[in-house]
Write an enzyme that holds these catalytic residues in place. Structure first.
Site, PDB file in Angstrom:
ATOM      1  N   LYS A 176       0.817  -1.217   0.000  1.00 45.38           N
ATOM      2  CA  LYS A 176       0.000   0.000   0.000  1.00 45.38           C
ATOM      3  C   LYS A 176       0.850   1.265   0.000  1.00 45.38           C
ATOM      4  CE  LYS A 176      -3.576  -2.566  -0.150  1.00 45.38           C
ATOM      5  NZ  LYS A 176      -4.548  -3.137   0.740  1.00 45.38           N
TER       6      LYS A 176
HETATM    7  C1  LIG Z   1      -5.557  -4.252   1.128  1.00 42.06           C
HETATM    8  C2  LIG Z   1      -7.001  -4.019   1.201  1.00 42.06           C
HETATM    9  C3  LIG Z   1      -7.733  -4.222   2.384  1.00 42.06           C
HETATM   10  C4  LIG Z   1      -7.165  -4.910   3.584  1.00 42.06           C
HETATM   11  O1  LIG Z   1      -6.087  -4.279   4.139  1.00 42.06           O
HETATM   12  P1  LIG Z   1      -5.254  -5.039   5.274  1.00 42.06           P
HETATM   13  O2  LIG Z   1      -4.458  -3.938   5.907  1.00 42.06           O
HETATM   14  O3  LIG Z   1      -4.408  -6.055   4.592  1.00 42.06           O
HETATM   15  O4  LIG Z   1      -6.229  -5.625   6.204  1.00 42.06           O
HETATM   16  C5  LIG Z   1      -9.060  -3.860   2.424  1.00 42.06           C
HETATM   17  N1  LIG Z   1      -9.659  -3.339   1.350  1.00 42.06           N
HETATM   18  C6  LIG Z   1      -9.013  -3.145   0.190  1.00 42.06           C
HETATM   19  C7  LIG Z   1      -9.733  -2.542  -0.954  1.00 42.06           C
HETATM   20  C8  LIG Z   1      -7.667  -3.505   0.074  1.00 42.06           C
HETATM   21  O5  LIG Z   1      -7.028  -3.370  -1.096  1.00 42.06           O
END
Ligand SMILES: *Cc1c(COP(=O)(O)O)cnc(C)c1O
Length: 398
Positions: free
Chosen positions: A195
């Site tokens: 991210k």
């Molecule tokens: C990555 C992601 C999540 C989950 O994030 P985590 O920190 O791994 O729990 C939720 N929603 C979307 C759209 C994502 O891409």
């Protein structure tokens, strides 16, 4: 089974280009080592600092650091009292956890199809799905593009629904001069490795509601009384008791040590991704075999998390999945964001969802491919990706 599709000739890259590789600076490594040497690895001063920094960056009233975005979404629904039989509306074009957290509360995930242009949840489709059991909406700012929050807010007010934003892609996004994270009841951010801000695993939940913030904080650490993380600190032993059967969702100082510096670099990294985005756009925008992302809406800032485009598969001899495999053969990693959730086994079998239910999401789901956009890339890397994509398009076009 995906039939191998190889364009032949020399692969564009010898060394594989990993999709979503994080950019980790020296400052982060030093901070992490300092934290290890301090002996305090768990929730503590670094987590507190990261929360304060993030709060300031977003302009949010409260920010609660967690071990994932999924935890944030789950916790938000928990605090809002989502329960058995409630309905929560979200997009099918998202990651599993957006809908899984609804199921965890024994509520029903009700999907509403996307807008075919923005690929975000379509407010009209949301309104069509509202019943007297609907309690909340979870909009997802897909790939970093802010949803139409005005229209979604209007529906929420009309039917008295909560809004919990899934901002896993959207840390930098702005909607009409408002940072994402300041608009709705709750907003959950992700700091997963790939991210825009990354701590390995991690997340943040923002809200403007004092009571909800305190409740979320308590429930994020077993539901034991306030500041429970200090129970082993130099401030001394404080008796605590369980006031709610809470969760184990707190962030560690070890990972907050990344976050503090990732946040310092957030604008520089966005600028880099913006440049790479522009490089892709300039080549792919007019390619008749591709559909590139729509221009961002007026008065919004796109967080540039994923450069996702659609392959016009009718004009190609191979499927999108074969294209991904062929790209891998060229030494390039890519991704799918996403295969619509209503087509996943659990959602099909549990709720009776089937192909044809959400045609716009399915259209995108069959064609979408995300190209590498990490700030850890160099311009040469991006040029390799462009070269490989063009090579495959010309080789596999009908
Ligand atoms: C990555 C992601 C999540 C989950 O994030 P985590 O920190 O791994 O729990 C939720 N929603 C979307 C759209 C994502 O891409």
């Amino acid at each position: 089974m995906i039939k191998p599709a190889v364009a032949g000739g020399k692969p564009v890259r010898k060394r594989f280009l990993v999709f979503g590789k994080p950019k980790i600076t020296k400052a982060e490594i030093i901070e992490v080592l300092k934290t290890i040497k301090s002996g305090w690895l768990g929730t503590g001063p670094k987590t507190k600092q990261f929360e304060e920094d993030f709060k300031k960056y977003i302009g949010a009233k409260h920010a609660i650091a967690l071990n994932s975005c999924t935890a944030g979404l789950h916790l938000a629904l928990d605090v809002l009292g989502i329960k058995d039989g409630d309905e929560v509306i979200t997009t099918p074009l998202t990651f599993s956890s957006t809908a899984n957290v609804i199921v965890h509360h024994h509520a029903i995930p009700v999907f509403a199809d996307i807008d075919p242009l923005t690929w975000n949840i379509d407010p009209q489709q949301i309104e069509a799905k509202v019943t007297n059991k609907t309690r909340a909406i979870i909009p997802v700012h897909l790939h970093g593009r802010p949803c139409n929050m005005d229209a979604i807010n209007k529906i929420a007010r009309k039917y008295n629904l909560y809004i919990v934003e899934d901002a896993a892609h959207a840390a930098e996004a702005i909607y009409k001069n408002k940072k994402i994270g300041t608009i709705s009841d709750f907003t959950a951010f992700s700091f997963y490795v790939t991210k825009n801000i990354m701590t390995g695993e991690g997340g943040m939940l923002t809200t403007a509601n004092d009571k909800w913030a305190e409740e979320a904080r308590i429930r994020s650490l077993h539901g034991i009384s306030k500041d429970a993380w200090k129970r082993y600190s130099a401030e001394g032993f404080k008796p605590y008791e369980t006031i709610y059967p809470g969760y184990k969702y707190n962030m560690m100082d070890l990972v907050a040590s990344f976050g503090i510096h990732q946040l310092t670099n957030v604008n520089d990294n966005l600028k880099l991704r913006n440049n790479y985005w522009g490089m892709y756009e300039s080549v792919f925008h007019n390619d008749p075999l591709l559909t590139t992302p729509a221009l961002e809406e007026k008065n919004t800032v796109h967080a540039r998390h994923l450069y996702a485009l659609l392959l016009q598969i009718e004009k190609l001899k191979i499927t999108r999945n074969q294209f991904i495999e062929a790209l891998r053969q060229e030494g390039i990693g890519s991704g799918i964001h996403f295969t619509p959730l209503h087509l996943h086994k659990f959602y099909r079998e549990t709720y009776g969802y089937k192909t044809g239910d959400f045609p716009n999401s399915e259209f995108v789901g069959e064609r979408v491919i995300s190209l590498p956009l990490s700030p850890a890339l160099t311009k040469a890397d991006v040029n390799d990706v462009i070269k490989a994509v063009l090579k495959l398009l010309s080789y596999f076009k009908k």
